[in-house]
Write a protein that holds these residues in place. Structure first.
Motif, mmCIF file in Angstrom:
data_model
loop_
_atom_site.group_PDB
_atom_site.id
_atom_site.type_symbol
_atom_site.label_atom_id
_atom_site.label_comp_id
_atom_site.label_asym_id
_atom_site.label_seq_id
_atom_site.Cartn_x
_atom_site.Cartn_y
_atom_site.Cartn_z
ATOM 1 N N THR A 30 27.779 22.460 33.390
ATOM 2 C CA THR A 30 28.893 23.045 34.137
ATOM 3 C C THR A 30 30.204 22.693 33.472
ATOM 4 N N GLN A 31 31.175 23.591 33.618
ATOM 5 C CA GLN A 31 32.496 23.373 33.045
ATOM 6 C C GLN A 31 33.552 23.727 34.070
ATOM 7 N N THR A 32 34.589 22.927 34.117
ATOM 8 C CA THR A 32 35.742 23.203 34.978
ATOM 9 C C THR A 32 37.025 22.879 34.241
ATOM 10 N N PRO A 33 38.100 23.613 34.514
ATOM 11 C CA PRO A 33 38.099 24.858 35.268
ATOM 12 C C PRO A 33 37.498 25.996 34.460
ATOM 13 N N ARG A 34 37.251 27.114 35.085
ATOM 14 C CA ARG A 34 36.739 28.272 34.357
ATOM 15 C C ARG A 34 37.867 29.016 33.649
ATOM 16 N N HIS A 35 39.054 28.958 34.217
ATOM 17 C CA HIS A 35 40.210 29.602 33.616
ATOM 18 C C HIS A 35 41.383 28.633 33.687
ATOM 19 N N LEU A 36 42.196 28.643 32.630
ATOM 20 C CA LEU A 36 43.352 27.750 32.584
ATOM 21 C C LEU A 36 44.464 28.421 31.802
ATOM 22 N N VAL A 37 45.639 28.441 32.421
ATOM 23 C CA VAL A 37 46.831 28.934 31.740
ATOM 24 C C VAL A 37 47.795 27.759 31.651
ATOM 25 N N MET A 38 48.270 27.479 30.466
ATOM 26 C CA MET A 38 49.174 26.349 30.302
ATOM 27 C C MET A 38 50.264 26.668 29.296
ATOM 28 N N GLY A 39 51.412 26.056 29.519
ATOM 29 C CA GLY A 39 52.494 26.181 28.583
ATOM 30 C C GLY A 39 52.311 25.226 27.420
ATOM 31 N N MET A 40 53.086 25.438 26.389
ATOM 32 C CA MET A 40 52.921 24.653 25.165
ATOM 33 C C MET A 40 53.290 23.186 25.352
ATOM 34 N N THR A 41 54.042 22.874 26.392
ATOM 35 C CA THR A 41 54.431 21.484 26.595
ATOM 36 C C THR A 41 53.573 20.771 27.634
ATOM 37 N N ASN A 42 52.646 21.496 28.228
ATOM 38 C CA ASN A 42 51.809 20.899 29.271
ATOM 39 C C ASN A 42 50.749 19.980 28.699
ATOM 40 N N LYS A 43 50.199 19.159 29.586
ATOM 41 C CA LYS A 43 49.009 18.380 29.288
ATOM 42 C C LYS A 43 47.954 18.730 30.337
ATOM 43 N N LYS A 44 46.781 19.094 29.867
ATOM 44 C CA LYS A 44 45.685 19.430 30.760
ATOM 45 C C LYS A 44 44.385 18.900 30.171
ATOM 46 N N SER A 45 43.350 18.924 30.999
ATOM 47 C CA SER A 45 42.040 18.470 30.533
ATOM 48 C C SER A 45 40.955 19.440 30.951
ATOM 49 N N LEU A 46 39.987 19.629 30.082
ATOM 50 C CA LEU A 46 38.797 20.392 30.390
ATOM 51 C C LEU A 46 37.656 19.405 30.644
ATOM 52 N N LYS A 47 36.812 19.771 31.603
ATOM 53 C CA LYS A 47 35.711 18.884 31.960
ATOM 54 C C LYS A 47 34.380 19.589 31.773
ATOM 55 N N CYS A 48 33.418 18.829 31.292
ATOM 56 C CA CYS A 48 32.058 19.327 31.131
ATOM 57 C C CYS A 48 31.097 18.292 31.705
ATOM 58 N N GLU A 49 30.092 18.776 32.414
ATOM 59 C CA GLU A 49 29.071 17.888 32.967
ATOM 60 C C GLU A 49 27.702 18.496 32.731
ATOM 61 N N GLN A 50 26.782 17.678 32.252
ATOM 62 C CA GLN A 50 25.416 18.179 32.053
ATOM 63 C C GLN A 50 24.447 17.407 32.953
ATOM 64 N N HIS A 51 23.506 18.178 33.527
ATOM 65 C CA HIS A 51 22.558 17.630 34.492
ATOM 66 C C HIS A 51 21.145 17.651 33.924
ATOM 67 N N LEU A 52 21.044 17.532 32.609
ATOM 68 C CA LEU A 52 19.762 17.700 31.932
ATOM 69 C C LEU A 52 19.208 16.402 31.364
ATOM 70 N N GLY A 53 19.945 15.330 31.493
ATOM 71 C CA GLY A 53 19.493 14.066 30.924
ATOM 72 C C GLY A 53 19.584 14.014 29.415
ATOM 73 N N HIS A 54 20.445 14.838 28.849
ATOM 74 C CA HIS A 54 20.603 14.887 27.401
ATOM 75 C C HIS A 54 21.469 13.743 26.889
ATOM 76 N N ASN A 55 21.343 13.494 25.580
ATOM 77 C CA ASN A 55 22.086 12.397 24.964
ATOM 78 C C ASN A 55 23.218 12.857 24.060
ATOM 79 N N ALA A 56 23.272 14.130 23.741
ATOM 80 C CA ALA A 56 24.312 14.634 22.842
ATOM 81 C C ALA A 56 25.094 15.732 23.534
ATOM 82 N N MET A 57 26.391 15.755 23.289
ATOM 83 C CA MET A 57 27.265 16.773 23.874
ATOM 84 C C MET A 57 28.229 17.279 22.817
ATOM 85 N N TYR A 58 28.642 18.531 22.976
ATOM 86 C CA TYR A 58 29.419 19.219 21.952
ATOM 87 C C TYR A 58 30.576 19.983 22.598
#
Lengths: 115, 116
Positions: free
Chosen positions: B5-33
């Motif tokens: 899963t990823q949040t948010p699905r949509h993001l609009v930001m200005g060039m001076t903003n700071k934001k973060s994208l989040k990813c979560e996996q529920h598969l028990g995996h060890n590698a993320m990209y």
């Protein structure tokens, strides 16, 4: 070096007719090849993969692909298109010569299915 | 659903903003990209983490800063972005990383980022 060329950026078919999406690859090693599908506003979903076992690989939703080493091809086919098949399709080769095993993606083929 | 899963699905930001994208996996995996998907270009690998350790930084500008606090979560911190950074950012996970064909990557739905 690894690379993938998808020969068609767009393919249009009528519902019920066969689908052919073409892919040629270049790989320095025995390749691992994949096809992914991306529906609008969705992530990439694995359709099928070739791992040097059978050269004809069957995937989900009736898709299959044939590995042809002499032609360096891995074309994706389906006997009868369905409206739900409309999506973007990506051919991918895995770099089996690196510790990372990086994936190299083609530019994608947009499949349109007409009723 | 792929289990990523990823949040948010949509993001609009200005060039001076700071934001973060989040990813979560529920598969028990060890590698993320993290990947970047721009129009008319192949997917570009940005970062790879294995067991919370960064193993690849694919020449990504420093205005993109990844963070992997545990094997289930991955963040991409954004600051002072440029309009050309507008793209779909995809997160993926796999059981491990390396040349093995067993390490299939499972992708999230992506975050559509627009930089104004």
């Amino acid at each position: 070096a690894q690379s993938v060329t998808q020969l068609d950026s767009h393919v249009s078919v009528s519902e019920g007719t066969p689908v052919l999406l073409r892919c040629n690859y270049s790989s320095s090693y025995s390749p691992s090849l994949f096809w992914y599908v991306q529906h609008p506003n969705k992530g990439l979903q694995l359709l099928l993969k070739y791992t040097s076992a059978a050269t004809l690989v069957k995937g989900i939703n009736g898709f299959e692909a044939e590995f042809k080493k002499s032609e360096t091809s891995f074309h994706l086919t389906k006997p009868s298109a369905h409206m739900s098949d409309a999506a973007e399709y990506f051919c991918v080769v895995k770099d089996r010569g690196s510790t990372l095993g990086r994936l190299y993606f083609g530019r994608g083929t947009q499949l349109t299915v007409w009723p | 659903e792929t289990g990523v899963t990823q949040t948010p699905r949509h993001l609009v930001m200005g060039m001076t903003n700071k934001k973060s994208l989040k990813c979560e996996q529920h598969l028990g995996h060890n590698a993320m990209y993290w990947y970047k998907q721009s129009a008319k270009k192949p997917l570009e690998l940005m970062f790879v983490y294995s067991l919370e350790e960064r193993v690849e930084n694919n020449s990504v500008p420093s205005r993109f800063s990844p963070e992997c606090p545990n094997s289930s979560h991955l963040f991409l911190h954004l600051h002072t972005l440029q309009p050309e950074d507008s793209a779909l950012y995809l997160c993926a996970s796999s059981q491990g990383f390396g040349p093995s064909t067993s390490y299939e990557q499972y992708f999230g739905p992506g975050t559509r980022l627009t930089v104004t």
